[in-house]
Design a protein around this motif. Structure first.
Motif, PDB file in Angstrom:
ATOM      1  N   ALA A 128       2.345   1.680  -3.625  1.00 18.49           N
ATOM      2  CA  ALA A 128       1.267   2.383  -4.534  1.00 18.49           C
ATOM      3  C   ALA A 128       1.004   3.818  -4.199  1.00 18.49           C
ATOM      4  O   ALA A 128       0.802   4.522  -5.123  1.00 18.49           O
ATOM      5  CB  ALA A 128      -0.090   1.484  -4.042  1.00 18.49           C
ATOM      6  N   ARG A 129       0.804   4.144  -2.821  1.00 21.22           N
ATOM      7  CA  ARG A 129       0.705   5.613  -2.530  1.00 21.22           C
ATOM      8  C   ARG A 129       1.966   6.314  -3.001  1.00 21.22           C
ATOM      9  O   ARG A 129       1.753   7.424  -3.730  1.00 21.22           O
ATOM     10  CB  ARG A 129       0.392   6.019  -1.115  1.00 21.22           C
ATOM     11  CG  ARG A 129      -0.688   5.434  -0.558  1.00 21.22           C
ATOM     12  CD  ARG A 129      -0.852   6.061   0.993  1.00 21.22           C
ATOM     13  NE  ARG A 129       0.117   5.693   1.781  1.00 21.22           N
ATOM     14  CZ  ARG A 129       0.116   4.553   2.637  1.00 21.22           C
ATOM     15  NH1 ARG A 129      -1.021   3.536   2.480  1.00 21.22           N
ATOM     16  NH2 ARG A 129       0.918   4.197   3.458  1.00 21.22           N
ATOM     17  N   LYS A 130       3.043   5.952  -2.933  1.00 18.45           N
ATOM     18  CA  LYS A 130       4.534   6.580  -3.398  1.00 18.45           C
ATOM     19  C   LYS A 130       4.291   6.600  -4.961  1.00 18.45           C
ATOM     20  O   LYS A 130       4.557   7.810  -5.428  1.00 18.45           O
ATOM     21  CB  LYS A 130       5.547   5.779  -2.851  1.00 18.45           C
ATOM     22  CG  LYS A 130       7.026   6.465  -3.375  1.00 18.45           C
ATOM     23  CD  LYS A 130       7.919   5.794  -2.907  1.00 18.45           C
ATOM     24  CE  LYS A 130       9.584   6.537  -2.988  1.00 18.45           C
ATOM     25  NZ  LYS A 130       9.339   7.602  -4.183  1.00 18.45           N
ATOM     26  N   GLU A 180       1.560   6.962  -6.809  1.00 15.42           N
ATOM     27  CA  GLU A 180       0.574   7.826  -6.982  1.00 15.42           C
ATOM     28  C   GLU A 180       1.162   9.463  -7.004  1.00 15.42           C
ATOM     29  O   GLU A 180       0.853  10.444  -7.650  1.00 15.42           O
ATOM     30  CB  GLU A 180      -0.551   7.831  -6.238  1.00 15.42           C
ATOM     31  CG  GLU A 180      -1.474   6.549  -6.644  1.00 15.42           C
ATOM     32  CD  GLU A 180      -2.387   6.147  -5.577  1.00 15.42           C
ATOM     33  OE1 GLU A 180      -2.807   6.799  -4.523  1.00 15.42           O
ATOM     34  OE2 GLU A 180      -3.062   4.939  -5.901  1.00 15.42           O
ATOM     35  N   LEU A 181       1.932   9.384  -5.658  1.00 24.81           N
ATOM     36  CA  LEU A 181       2.428  10.702  -5.253  1.00 24.81           C
ATOM     37  C   LEU A 181       3.330  11.052  -6.469  1.00 24.81           C
ATOM     38  O   LEU A 181       3.468  12.374  -6.992  1.00 24.81           O
ATOM     39  CB  LEU A 181       3.064  10.686  -4.056  1.00 24.81           C
ATOM     40  CG  LEU A 181       3.523  11.913  -3.510  1.00 24.81           C
ATOM     41  CD1 LEU A 181       2.544  13.053  -3.408  1.00 24.81           C
ATOM     42  CD2 LEU A 181       4.306  11.719  -2.076  1.00 24.81           C
ATOM     43  N   ALA A 226       0.685  -1.067   0.105  1.00 23.23           N
ATOM     44  CA  ALA A 226      -0.087   0.158  -0.114  1.00 23.23           C
ATOM     45  C   ALA A 226       0.961   1.257  -0.022  1.00 23.23           C
ATOM     46  O   ALA A 226       0.431   2.469  -0.700  1.00 23.23           O
ATOM     47  CB  ALA A 226      -0.772   0.015   1.186  1.00 23.23           C
ATOM     48  N   ARG A 227       1.997   1.134   0.882  1.00 23.00           N
ATOM     49  CA  ARG A 227       2.763   2.342   0.737  1.00 23.00           C
ATOM     50  C   ARG A 227       3.689   2.473  -0.504  1.00 23.00           C
ATOM     51  O   ARG A 227       3.567   3.759  -1.016  1.00 23.00           O
ATOM     52  CB  ARG A 227       3.932   2.057   1.677  1.00 23.00           C
ATOM     53  CG  ARG A 227       4.817   3.457   2.100  1.00 23.00           C
ATOM     54  CD  ARG A 227       5.825   3.254   3.194  1.00 23.00           C
ATOM     55  NE  ARG A 227       6.669   2.043   2.775  1.00 23.00           N
ATOM     56  CZ  ARG A 227       7.523   1.557   3.788  1.00 23.00           C
ATOM     57  NH1 ARG A 227       7.599   2.036   5.058  1.00 23.00           N
ATOM     58  NH2 ARG A 227       8.243   0.644   3.546  1.00 23.00           N
TER      59      ARG A 227
END
Length: 61
Positions: free
Chosen positions: A41-43, A45-46, A38-39
């Motif tokens: 994936a967020r990275k 996206e960011l 999840a981390r």
């Protein structure tokens, strides 16, 4: 008779504790893997948002 029972009980307790430890270790590893995915994936996206903003804000030639 009593010493045999306590030996058996001690063995059962040790086996139960080992089983609990293995179960918790497995659960913890699975949770850590999910958290890391999840981390990441967020990275991603960011980073995509940052790249889009940089492209939008760069002066056109």
């Amino acid at each position: 008779m009593i010493s045999g029972l306590s030996d058996t009980a001690a063995i059962l307790i040790v086996v139960a504790l080992i089983a609990i430890f293995i179960a918790l270790w497995t659960y913890s590893s699975r949770q850590k893997r999910k958290f890391d995915e999840a981390r990441r994936a967020r990275k991603r996206e960011l980073d995509a948002l940052k790249a889009k903003a940089a492209k939008k804000n760069s002066p056109s030639e």
